[in-house]
Scaffold this active site. Sequence first.
Site, PDB file in Angstrom:
ATOM      1  N   GLN A 121       0.793  -1.081   0.039  1.00 45.65           N
ATOM      2  CA  GLN A 121       0.042   0.003   0.063  1.00 45.65           C
ATOM      3  C   GLN A 121       0.647   1.246  -0.034  1.00 45.65           C
ATOM      4  O   GLN A 121       1.546   1.629   0.937  1.00 45.65           O
ATOM      5  CB  GLN A 121      -0.959  -0.013   1.172  1.00 45.65           C
ATOM      6  CG  GLN A 121      -1.793   1.246   1.704  1.00 45.65           C
ATOM      7  CD  GLN A 121      -2.329   1.036   3.036  1.00 45.65           C
ATOM      8  OE1 GLN A 121      -2.696   0.009   3.239  1.00 45.65           O
ATOM      9  NE2 GLN A 121      -2.304   2.163   3.652  1.00 45.65           N
ATOM     10  N   GLY A 122       0.854   1.904  -1.072  1.00 48.46           N
ATOM     11  CA  GLY A 122       1.849   3.240  -1.013  1.00 48.46           C
ATOM     12  C   GLY A 122       0.916   4.416  -0.876  1.00 48.46           C
ATOM     13  O   GLY A 122       0.363   4.968  -1.951  1.00 48.46           O
ATOM     14  N   SER A 124       1.849   6.669   2.591  1.00 50.37           N
ATOM     15  CA  SER A 124       2.639   7.591   3.145  1.00 50.37           C
ATOM     16  C   SER A 124       3.967   8.134   1.868  1.00 50.37           C
ATOM     17  O   SER A 124       4.638   7.405   1.532  1.00 50.37           O
ATOM     18  CB  SER A 124       3.383   7.151   4.292  1.00 50.37           C
ATOM     19  OG  SER A 124       2.239   6.846   5.250  1.00 50.37           O
ATOM     20  N   SER A 156       4.666  -1.211   3.944  1.00 51.89           N
ATOM     21  CA  SER A 156       4.590  -2.541   4.700  1.00 51.89           C
ATOM     22  C   SER A 156       4.644  -3.540   3.502  1.00 51.89           C
ATOM     23  O   SER A 156       3.568  -3.369   2.486  1.00 51.89           O
ATOM     24  CB  SER A 156       3.331  -2.918   5.565  1.00 51.89           C
ATOM     25  OG  SER A 156       3.825  -1.924   6.764  1.00 51.89           O
ATOM     26  N   GLU A 240      -7.922  -0.460   8.575  1.00 55.49           N
ATOM     27  CA  GLU A 240      -6.480  -0.768   9.200  1.00 55.49           C
ATOM     28  C   GLU A 240      -6.465  -0.622  10.578  1.00 55.49           C
ATOM     29  O   GLU A 240      -5.287  -0.982  11.168  1.00 55.49           O
ATOM     30  CB  GLU A 240      -5.611   0.060   8.402  1.00 55.49           C
ATOM     31  CG  GLU A 240      -4.004  -0.328   8.314  1.00 55.49           C
ATOM     32  CD  GLU A 240      -3.314   0.491   7.442  1.00 55.49           C
ATOM     33  OE1 GLU A 240      -3.811   1.669   6.813  1.00 55.49           O
ATOM     34  OE2 GLU A 240      -2.012   0.300   7.436  1.00 55.49           O
TER      35      GLU A 240
END
Lengths: 376, 347
Positions: A121-122, A124, A156, A240
């Site tokens: 997951q891109g 930040s 992550s 999340e």
Amino acid sequence: MDFADSPEEAAFRRRLRAWLAENNPGLPASSTSDAYWDGQASWHQALYDAGFFALSWPEEIGGQGLPSVYEAIVDEELAAAGAPPRPSLGYLVQGLLRHGGDDVKRRFLPGIVNGRDRWCQGFSEPDAGSDLASLRTRAERRGDEYVITGHKVWTSYSDSAAWCLVLARTDPEAPKHRGLSAFAVRMDQPGVEQRPLKMVNGITREFGEVVFDGAVARAADMIGEPGEGWRLAMTVVSHEREPGELGYVARYGKAVNELVARLRAEPERFSSENVRDVAWAVVEAEMLRLHVCRRLSDRLDGVSHGPEGSVDKLLMTWVEQAVGHAALGVSERTAGIEEDTWLKMYLYSRAQSVMGGTSQIQRNLVATRILGLPAS
Amino acid sequence: MDVRLSSEQQALRDAAARLADDLGPKSVAELGDGARAAKLDTALEATGWRELRTPADGNRPLASAVEAAIVAEELGRGLADTSFLGPTLAAELRRRASAPPATVPETVLLTPDLSRLAVAGGAGEPCSGTAIDVQGITSALALAEVAGGHELVTVPVYGTSPSRDLTRPAAEVSGPPAVRLPGTQTPLSAADIEGWTAFVVALTCADLVGTMRGAVELACSYAGVRQQYGTAIGSFQSVQHMLADAHVSVEGSRSVALHAAWAADTLPAGEALDAAAVAKAYCARAARAVCETAIQVHGGIGNTWECLAHVHLRRALLSTQLLGGVGAHLDRVAARREIGGVPGGLR
């Protein structure tokens, strides 16, 4: 009001327990050993193929459409068996389910759910952490493609992912929350460079940064409409924050069982302070298990996800860090005679109050959205 | 598994909340208003909630521990200054001994540290201890040693003595002879007392959850109106974060307290006591911090007698002490997992 299993739930629990007795891969925890990642994909697939993963997700994406209370049973049994937790990717699934068109859902979700496709997951960026909407990664339309340029960090699973859910700016003229769109971007293409980041406890395969320099996403791989990126991001981060979605009850239950077993095996090595700390970790972990039972039961009413996700994130953080402190005490008493797994567990626990939204941000949300205090 | 409250349980909760809101003390000054307190007492008596644990069919209680906990939580939230815990614990003890229901308002007699039931050498022997929650109460149940366990005896209760809790007075009992109950009863085994203890601890957790909920509500409404630097103090992140943590603590506490109440009627005594111990360690630790936060948010006013925040803290301190607080229950948790501590319960 009943915490006990229904007959169907009890039968499910028996089948799962029997399966786990034969199929526990005995992987180390991802928070303490990089070796976890060598077995993660096959564990995910085995759990799915045996019918013990994706229980509450819709059947059309490979789920079973069961009430989400079944997930609580899975977490309890995984912890009791000392098995690895279920893969934590519910937030991705929920984001694509809610915002993706039929085509996107059909192409991507079954592979995420059955464990054949790894995703990261891109969101930040170096200058966009808590203030995510200020992110600067750009996606520029070129024919039926978008060209992506930017720098994502604290990503992550970037090390093992085939796909990245990228949040990028598609309309630089729009207000900052409205100019964002989300894309599924292939990781194995020119213009994508992934670097692992070593975490404070020394593990290197969980966390990374990704540089996109002219990487390409097909326009058909946009998730949702242009400008829908912020809403998708909020869906993803709200899930999340939920221990029921992440399966963390199993993580903490397993860690606590290991701490108890370590003290029991050699009581003379440990102090009364160790005993108190481990007992407190037991209490915290049990609290979260029961709290998730309450939350998942509320969903039987169709209660949707709101700001109480921030409550659960803070509770989950307190649990992880109480377990971490108990592990720290045990690490001091076992230094030099065994691997520093306990120290790694402690050091990893510091990330829990940052990942998925810092505790400071969660407190802001609880104060203003739940307690109704005036915005500062 | 479905841990939602039933519609009947929700209605009970709403009724208990209304009673506490309508007739409970809304200020420290109202604590001294005897006419209001008498109305609250009469209204609670009319509901029959003090008899929830009296036997109905067979020896089953009229209502489950979850219902008793629902009432306890709402009375705690509203700082209800009338007896509920005492009569409920006494009724539960009589039910477990298959003794006839009390004929006069009754509570239980505990050791002076409030950690367990007081025990007399036998019927007719002198009996001492502290009777809890004695508003309108004239008698207290204690244990007396008999072959095969303990039997129930009573002592008279007069007046009140100072208590840390301003809403639930106590009374010292010094050495009157213990009186055997009329009629027959079954001696209580160690397991019976363990089961009773699990029920009691679960109810103290419910009271703690209510008391801390009330403290958070009190502090949030104050933070919304108190102005400093030209704005409500509730707009400052430092204040917001303290109150957010307090709210989160209440939510975690509700989850463990609900489970302990369910377990008290459902699981074997040892498991029920473990569920209660987990809940009490969590709720008691949370309650002190939450009530302290309520005082802190009130600033100087919070440190004056007139502010209700200390009434919440004091009620929480008593509920914590009843049958043991954080340390005693962490010991129980540790002992059950065979990692130390000391085995809990009356033996």
